[in-house]
Design a protein around this motif. Structure first.
Motif, mmCIF file in Angstrom:
data_model
loop_
_atom_site.group_PDB
_atom_site.id
_atom_site.type_symbol
_atom_site.label_atom_id
_atom_site.label_comp_id
_atom_site.label_asym_id
_atom_site.label_seq_id
_atom_site.Cartn_x
_atom_site.Cartn_y
_atom_site.Cartn_z
ATOM 1 N N ARG A 1 -16.529 -17.002 10.044
ATOM 2 C CA ARG A 1 -16.777 -18.433 10.202
ATOM 3 C C ARG A 1 -16.196 -18.947 11.519
ATOM 4 N N LEU B 1 -18.287 -20.597 14.766
ATOM 5 C CA LEU B 1 -17.957 -21.826 15.483
ATOM 6 C C LEU B 1 -17.953 -21.569 16.995
ATOM 7 N N ASP C 1 -20.506 -23.330 19.736
ATOM 8 C CA ASP C 1 -19.956 -23.963 20.949
ATOM 9 C C ASP C 1 -20.581 -23.362 22.210
#
Length: 260
Positions: free
Chosen positions: A148, A152, A156
């Motif tokens: 996870r 992220l 980004d």
């Protein structure tokens, strides 16, 4: 230094020298005064000389800055009854050559600042793309419990790449429009490529992706500019691979919800 341009034009309407074979002697026609058309020359025109090949003419001009008005033959030429058809044609060729050289000077003038602006934007895009690929590659070394966090990082990196593309496309669209304007004036045979202008400025634009001007026009049937399409395909391929891995591992939460 003066700019030159060689143009080819036919010797008569058929592109061949005319010949006469009269059956009877013809009395010489009275001499006709040839009009002085120098008053209609473009202000930058210097001289015309026979070109390297038969039927070609080389036109010499003082340097153009690109700030001048577009060279157009004076309308008075068409109303002047003393100007012969051949003289009018020659003037037309002269102004055609002037427009070509002027269009190249104008492109150098207008595109130069944009090319300098584009150089760091292309580097930023390349860095963002490299980061996106590096983050995706990181999944091969990421423990299951940290996927996870890696997702992220991936989202980004995707956003940073999209922003870099958007900044690049703003300048690329302007450069594409300027290039198209130059071709419209001079024709494709006398196109001045943006890569050449960049090289004259000491920039290497050989790898830059600048599409055609209509690639940057709004279009409901096209998902985006050429670079946006490339990035979209790469992101889609990455996400498809992660979903595949998630399906195989039975981790639907990661594979589907996080990448929806």
């Amino acid at each position: 230094m003066p700019r030159t341009l060689a143009l080819k034009h036919p010797l008569d309407d058929n592109g061949l020298p005319r010949q006469q074979t009269p059956t009877e002697p013809i009395a010489p026609a009275p001499a006709v005064a040839v009009a002085d058309v120098s008053r209609y020359y473009h202000p930058h025109f210097q001289r015309a000389e026979p070109g390297r090949y038969e039927g070609w003419t080389t036109y010499w001009f003082a340097p153009f800055t690109g700030r001048e008005s577009k060279p157009e033959m004076p309308s008075a030429v068409y109303d002047d009854k003393t100007v012969t058809r051949e003289q009018r044609r020659e003037l037309g060729f002269q102004y055609q050559a002037a427009r070509t050289i002027w269009s190249q000077a104008r492109l150098r003038l207008q595109a130069g600042p944009l090319l300098r602006q584009a150089a760091p934007l292309w580097e930023a895009w390349q860095a963002a793309l490299s980061e996106l690929r590096q983050v995706f590659k990181g999944f091969w070394e990421t423990e299951d419990g940290r996927w996870r966090a890696q997702l992220l990082r991936l989202t980004d990196a995707e956003q940073a790449a999209k922003e870099a593309v958007a900044e690049w496309d703003k300048v690329a669209g302007e450069l594409a429009r300027l290039a198209e304007d130059q071709i419209r004036v001079a024709g494709e045979n006398d196109e001045l490529r943006l890569t050449q202008v960049a090289e004259e400025l000491g920039l290497d634009a050989s790898e830059w992706l600048i599409g055609l001007y209509w690639d940057y026009e709004p279009n409901a049937y096209r998902p985006g500019t050429p670079l946006v399409e490339d990035l979209t395909r790469e992101i889609a391929a990455q996400r498809a691979r992660l979903r595949e891995v998630g399906d195989l591992a039975g981790d639907l939460d990661v594979a589907h919800r996080a990448l929806a």
